[in-house]
Design a protein around this motif. Structure first.
Motif, PDB file in Angstrom:
ATOM      1  N   ASP A   1      -0.958  13.372   1.402  1.00  0.00           N
ATOM      2  CA  ASP A   1      -0.954  13.334   2.869  1.00  0.00           C
ATOM      3  C   ASP A   1       0.506  13.284   3.313  1.00  0.00           C
ATOM      4  OD1 ASP A   1      -1.111  12.754   5.571  1.00  0.00           O
ATOM      5  OD2 ASP A   1      -2.841  11.434   5.356  1.00  0.00           O
ATOM      6  N   LEU A   2       1.097  14.482   3.508  1.00  0.00           N
ATOM      7  CA  LEU A   2       2.523  14.550   3.823  1.00  0.00           C
ATOM      8  C   LEU A   2       2.842  13.903   5.160  1.00  0.00           C
ATOM      9  CD1 LEU A   2       5.293  15.483   2.924  1.00  0.00           C
ATOM     10  CD2 LEU A   2       4.862  17.681   4.039  1.00  0.00           C
ATOM     11  N   GLU A   3       1.993  14.095   6.144  1.00  0.00           N
ATOM     12  CA  GLU A   3       2.256  13.483   7.454  1.00  0.00           C
ATOM     13  C   GLU A   3       2.328  11.964   7.333  1.00  0.00           C
ATOM     14  OE1 GLU A   3       0.489  13.458  12.046  1.00  0.00           O
ATOM     15  OE2 GLU A   3      -0.530  14.594  10.467  1.00  0.00           O
ATOM     16  N   LYS A   4       1.401  11.384   6.599  1.00  0.00           N
ATOM     17  CA  LYS A   4       1.412   9.931   6.384  1.00  0.00           C
ATOM     18  C   LYS A   4       2.635   9.528   5.590  1.00  0.00           C
ATOM     19  CE  LYS A   4      -1.711   6.282   4.732  1.00  0.00           C
ATOM     20  NZ  LYS A   4      -3.060   6.041   4.140  1.00  0.00           N
ATOM     21  N   ALA A   5       2.977  10.329   4.576  1.00  0.00           N
ATOM     22  CA  ALA A   5       4.139  10.015   3.735  1.00  0.00           C
ATOM     23  C   ALA A   5       5.424  10.021   4.554  1.00  0.00           C
ATOM     24  CB  ALA A   5       4.232  11.028   2.594  1.00  0.00           C
ATOM     25  N   VAL A   6       5.592  11.030   5.423  1.00  0.00           N
ATOM     26  CA  VAL A   6       6.803  11.117   6.232  1.00  0.00           C
ATOM     27  C   VAL A   6       6.924   9.913   7.160  1.00  0.00           C
ATOM     28  CG1 VAL A   6       7.950  12.424   8.072  1.00  0.00           C
ATOM     29  CG2 VAL A   6       7.000  13.618   6.081  1.00  0.00           C
TER      30      VAL A   6
ATOM     31  N   PHE B   1       9.660  -5.178   3.757  1.00  0.00           N
ATOM     32  CA  PHE B   1      10.362  -4.907   2.501  1.00  0.00           C
ATOM     33  C   PHE B   1      10.382  -3.401   2.270  1.00  0.00           C
ATOM     34  CE2 PHE B   1      10.593  -5.092  -2.295  1.00  0.00           C
ATOM     35  CZ  PHE B   1      11.849  -5.673  -2.340  1.00  0.00           C
ATOM     36  N   GLY B   2      11.545  -2.782   2.498  1.00  0.00           N
ATOM     37  CA  GLY B   2      11.689  -1.342   2.448  1.00  0.00           C
ATOM     38  C   GLY B   2      11.207  -0.671   1.169  1.00  0.00           C
ATOM     39  N   PRO B   3      11.588  -1.188  -0.023  1.00  0.00           N
ATOM     40  CA  PRO B   3      11.143  -0.536  -1.256  1.00  0.00           C
ATOM     41  C   PRO B   3       9.624  -0.441  -1.377  1.00  0.00           C
ATOM     42  CG  PRO B   3      12.970  -2.005  -1.722  1.00  0.00           C
ATOM     43  CD  PRO B   3      12.587  -2.240  -0.291  1.00  0.00           C
ATOM     44  N   ALA B   4       8.901  -1.429  -0.840  1.00  0.00           N
ATOM     45  CA  ALA B   4       7.433  -1.371  -0.883  1.00  0.00           C
ATOM     46  C   ALA B   4       6.920  -0.250   0.014  1.00  0.00           C
ATOM     47  CB  ALA B   4       6.840  -2.704  -0.455  1.00  0.00           C
ATOM     48  N   THR B   5       7.538  -0.085   1.175  1.00  0.00           N
ATOM     49  CA  THR B   5       7.140   1.003   2.063  1.00  0.00           C
ATOM     50  C   THR B   5       7.447   2.351   1.416  1.00  0.00           C
ATOM     51  OG1 THR B   5       7.691  -0.457   3.920  1.00  0.00           O
ATOM     52  CG2 THR B   5       7.328   1.869   4.426  1.00  0.00           C
ATOM     53  N   THR B   6       8.568   2.428   0.715  1.00  0.00           N
ATOM     54  CA  THR B   6       8.909   3.649  -0.017  1.00  0.00           C
ATOM     55  C   THR B   6       7.857   3.955  -1.073  1.00  0.00           C
ATOM     56  OG1 THR B   6      11.273   3.290   0.338  1.00  0.00           O
ATOM     57  CG2 THR B   6      10.650   4.743  -1.482  1.00  0.00           C
ATOM     58  N   ALA B   7       7.397   2.918  -1.766  1.00  0.00           N
ATOM     59  CA  ALA B   7       6.364   3.118  -2.782  1.00  0.00           C
ATOM     60  C   ALA B   7       5.079   3.651  -2.148  1.00  0.00           C
ATOM     61  CB  ALA B   7       6.095   1.808  -3.510  1.00  0.00           C
ATOM     62  N   LEU B   8       4.711   3.129  -0.994  1.00  0.00           N
ATOM     63  CA  LEU B   8       3.536   3.638  -0.282  1.00  0.00           C
ATOM     64  C   LEU B   8       3.735   5.112   0.093  1.00  0.00           C
ATOM     65  CD1 LEU B   8       2.813   0.659   2.155  1.00  0.00           C
ATOM     66  CD2 LEU B   8       1.438   1.323   0.179  1.00  0.00           C
ATOM     67  N   ALA B   9       4.937   5.429   0.561  1.00  0.00           N
ATOM     68  CA  ALA B   9       5.224   6.810   0.957  1.00  0.00           C
ATOM     69  C   ALA B   9       5.097   7.757  -0.233  1.00  0.00           C
ATOM     70  CB  ALA B   9       6.630   6.893   1.555  1.00  0.00           C
ATOM     71  N   ARG B  10       5.612   7.343  -1.373  1.00  0.00           N
ATOM     72  CA  ARG B  10       5.538   8.205  -2.560  1.00  0.00           C
ATOM     73  C   ARG B  10       4.091   8.375  -3.016  1.00  0.00           C
ATOM     74  NH1 ARG B  10      10.416   9.687  -3.931  1.00  0.00           N
ATOM     75  NH2 ARG B  10      12.220   8.326  -3.553  1.00  0.00           N
ATOM     76  N   MET B  11       3.297   7.316  -2.909  1.00  0.00           N
ATOM     77  CA  MET B  11       1.876   7.452  -3.268  1.00  0.00           C
ATOM     78  C   MET B  11       1.185   8.461  -2.361  1.00  0.00           C
ATOM     79  SD  MET B  11       0.721   3.514  -4.176  1.00  0.00           S
ATOM     80  CE  MET B  11      -0.929   4.017  -4.718  1.00  0.00           C
ATOM     81  N   ALA B  12       1.468   8.376  -1.066  1.00  0.00           N
ATOM     82  CA  ALA B  12       0.868   9.320  -0.128  1.00  0.00           C
ATOM     83  C   ALA B  12       1.415  10.729  -0.356  1.00  0.00           C
ATOM     84  CB  ALA B  12       1.143   8.872   1.307  1.00  0.00           C
ATOM     85  N   ASP B  13       2.699  10.828  -0.648  1.00  0.00           N
ATOM     86  CA  ASP B  13       3.361  12.110  -0.872  1.00  0.00           C
ATOM     87  C   ASP B  13       2.789  12.811  -2.107  1.00  0.00           C
ATOM     88  OD1 ASP B  13       5.127  14.219  -0.827  1.00  0.00           O
ATOM     89  OD2 ASP B  13       6.941  13.012  -0.997  1.00  0.00           O
ATOM     90  N   GLU B  14       2.584  12.044  -3.184  1.00  0.00           N
ATOM     91  CA  GLU B  14       2.150  12.616  -4.460  1.00  0.00           C
ATOM     92  C   GLU B  14       0.634  12.582  -4.645  1.00  0.00           C
ATOM     93  OE1 GLU B  14       4.375  10.589  -7.489  1.00  0.00           O
ATOM     94  OE2 GLU B  14       6.255  10.781  -6.336  1.00  0.00           O
ATOM     95  N   GLY B  15      -0.064  11.988  -3.714  1.00  0.00           N
ATOM     96  CA  GLY B  15      -1.521  11.937  -3.820  1.00  0.00           C
ATOM     97  C   GLY B  15      -2.014  10.994  -4.893  1.00  0.00           C
ATOM     98  N   ILE B  16      -1.333   9.873  -5.084  1.00  0.00           N
ATOM     99  CA  ILE B  16      -1.750   8.894  -6.082  1.00  0.00           C
ATOM    100  C   ILE B  16      -2.844   8.010  -5.482  1.00  0.00           C
ATOM    101  CG2 ILE B  16      -1.013   6.949  -7.526  1.00  0.00           C
ATOM    102  CD1 ILE B  16       1.789   8.172  -7.543  1.00  0.00           C
ATOM    103  N   GLY B  17      -4.017   8.088  -6.046  1.00  0.00           N
ATOM    104  CA  GLY B  17      -5.133   7.292  -5.554  1.00  0.00           C
ATOM    105  C   GLY B  17      -5.894   7.942  -4.419  1.00  0.00           C
TER     106      GLY B  17
END
Length: 535
Positions: free
Chosen positions: A355-360, A335-351
């Motif tokens: 981690d930009l490499e992980k976010a990308v 489910f793409g939107p869920a993966t996007t949500a994970l990426a944004r959490m990693a990108d913004e450091g939520i929790g």
């Protein structure tokens, strides 16, 4: 009759090929083994004596399925009655009191059918449509005959299944009118699943005239009889006022009935209402109850909604850890939107720390799963130079163009830099940008030609079109034909069509010259170093 029933739960019949997955009907209940005025104090038979049907029924009630199976076998073999044969076939099919034996079940049901047992015909028909081609128990044509035989004698379950076969064209030519007629017969006989199908037929004008009033009447009737899908759509109609008088509170009641009846979509929607406080008061406990139930039953979006609710921290207390876990579960289901949500959490450091490499990596996974919305964020990152070393530049070109279209000139400058460094996809993308914005058309043609000579099929096609139209360059059918011919040779269908169009406008000599130029190009490209062609 209703005191005793052999519940028929056969997985192979519950996963039919898109056709016979129906709710239990009144007729299937009647077809099950049932007591007829049982004598509660009657003793079981002495060892070796032939059991009576009443004794077998009492054994079933107390869970002695071994006795049931052996007793029915003895009755079927020694008395030869259709009822004993039918019930023994059901026990073999279900696998109670011994191993499941589909072939033996088929044989005993066939014996009962020979004695015109309608319920046996219906059950046997279901077996014959539950397999796949090549399976000896798969015979949809025989199923049609069996269902038709029982349907003609008023067996509503058979009428329903016969209608499904006419609707799908399995075992018989598709006939929506016949399907509707048999659905209607079964519905009028009390078959709840058929009532729902009649509603759908009236609402779509399928096999009958479009009749919204009748569609609503049958939908409500099926809903009142407990059909969970019908209940859900009654809820939807009442909630929106589309087809029924709007009544949001009554809509929630019907939604709850559907959810409590087991419909996964209803469970998710009800949970979301408790999250949003829509018509009901926000209620974290109820929201968790229904969304978790739906998610655990395989509803990917319910898992995503749980993640969203934990991230928002409104109805549910904010919990990034739980949000990540639910998003991960939905992401694992593609489910793409869920993966996007994970990426944004990693990108913004939520929790956790950013981690930009992980976010990308997650953004790219979301793109592969069909969520194109992340291209904009990736494009902004490319324009800021933050993807350097994290992803190959040719992957980032289309993302940067998306960002440029959103007004990010830094992203466009990045594309220009990559084009200047000889990156072929960047040259083509920048040329298309110039073409679409109607600026620097001559430079666009130069970029297309450079990329086209290096083997970029899109650039070859676009250059051919510019030369055909005289767009930013002198009109030249010979050169246009050459480039369109080259692009067509690589599988570009539009290039092949346009080549045919301009061929009608050219002389024989011009076409021959264009073809010579195309051959020269292919000879030159074969002599280029592999790196130059692929760059």
């Amino acid at each position: 009759m209703g005191n005793f029933r052999l519940t028929f739960i056969l997985p192979v019949l519950l996963v039919l090929p898109g056709i016979l997955t129906a709710q239990a009907t009144a007729d299937s209940d009647a077809a099950a083994i049932a007591i007829e005025n049982p004598t509660e104090n009657a003793a079981d038979p002495a060892p070796g004596a032939m059991p009576t049907m009443a004794e077998i029924e009492r054994a079933y009630q107390r869970g002695d399925f071994v006795f049931v199976r052996k007793g029915l076998q003895q009755l079927a073999e020694e008395t030869g009655t259709a009822l004993a044969q039918y019930r023994y076939g059901r026990v073999l099919l279900e696998g109670k009191g011994g191993p499941r034996d589909m072939k033996a079940a088929r044989d005993w049901l066939e014996k009962a059918v020979e004695q015109n047992h309608a319920e046996a015909a219906t059950l046997l028909g279901r077996i014959y449509v539950s397999g796949q081609d090549g399976d000896p128990l798969y015979n949809p044509e025989r199923a049609v005959d069996l269902f038709a035989n029982a349907a003609a004698r008023g067996q509503t379950e058979a009428q329903y299944y016969l209608a499904r076969l006419y609707l799908s064209g399995l075992g018989t030519p598709a006939d929506p009118v016949q399907a509707f007629n048999w659905f209607l017969a079964a519905a009028e006989g009390g078959n709840v699943s058929a009532q729902y199908e009649v509603s759908k037929a009236y609402s779509r004008g399928r096999g009958t005239k479009l009749n919204t009033e009748e569609a609503v009447r049958w939908l409500r009737r099926a809903a009142e009889e407990g059909h969970t899908e019908a209940q859900f759509f009654v809820s939807l109609a009442m909630d929106t006022g589309n087809g029924m008088e709007q009544n949001k509170h009554a809509a929630v009641d019907w939604l709850r009935r559907s959810a409590e009846g087991g419909m996964i979509l209803a469970q998710r929607v009800l949970g979301m209402k408790y999250i949003a406080g829509e018509t009901v008061e926000p209620n974290a406990e109820e929201a968790l109850r229904w969304l978790t139930l739906a998610a655990k039953r395989g509803d990917t979006q319910a898992a995503y909604e749980l993640g969203t609710a934990y991230l928002a921290g409104k109805t549910l207390s904010a919990d990034p850890g739980r949000a990540w876990a639910w998003f991960q579960r939905a992401s694992d289901d593609d489910f793409g939107p869920a993966t996007t949500a994970l990426a944004r959490m990693a990108d913004e450091g939520i929790g956790d720390v950013p981690d930009l490499e992980k976010a990308v990596g997650l953004y790219r996974k979301a793109l592969a799963q069909g969520d194109s919305s992340v291209a904009l964020r990736l494009g902004h990152l490319a324009g800021a130079g933050r993807l350097d070393g994290l992803t190959p530049p040719h992957y980032a070109v289309p993302w940067a163009i998306v960002a440029a279209q959103d007004g990010d000139m830094a992203a466009l400058d990045w594309v220009k830099t990559q084009a200047g460094q000889g990156l072929r996809p960047a040259r083509t993308a920048l040329a298309k940008w110039y073409l679409e914005t109607d600026e620097n058309l001559l430079q666009a043609a130069d970029l297309f030609e450079t990329a086209g000579r290096a083997g970029d099929v899109e650039a070859q096609y676009q250059l051919g079109m510019m030369l055909t139209k005289g767009q930013g360059v002198d009109q030249d059918y010979v050169q246009a034909h050459k480039w369109l011919n080259i692009a067509a040779a690589s599988g570009n269908g539009e290039a092949a069509k346009m080549r045919g169009v301009i061929s009608d406008l050219m002389t024989t000599e011009q076409i021959a010259e264009a073809q010579r130029l195309a051959r020269t190009y292919f000879e030159e490209i074969r002599n280029l170093p592999a790196g130059e062609v692929q760059k």
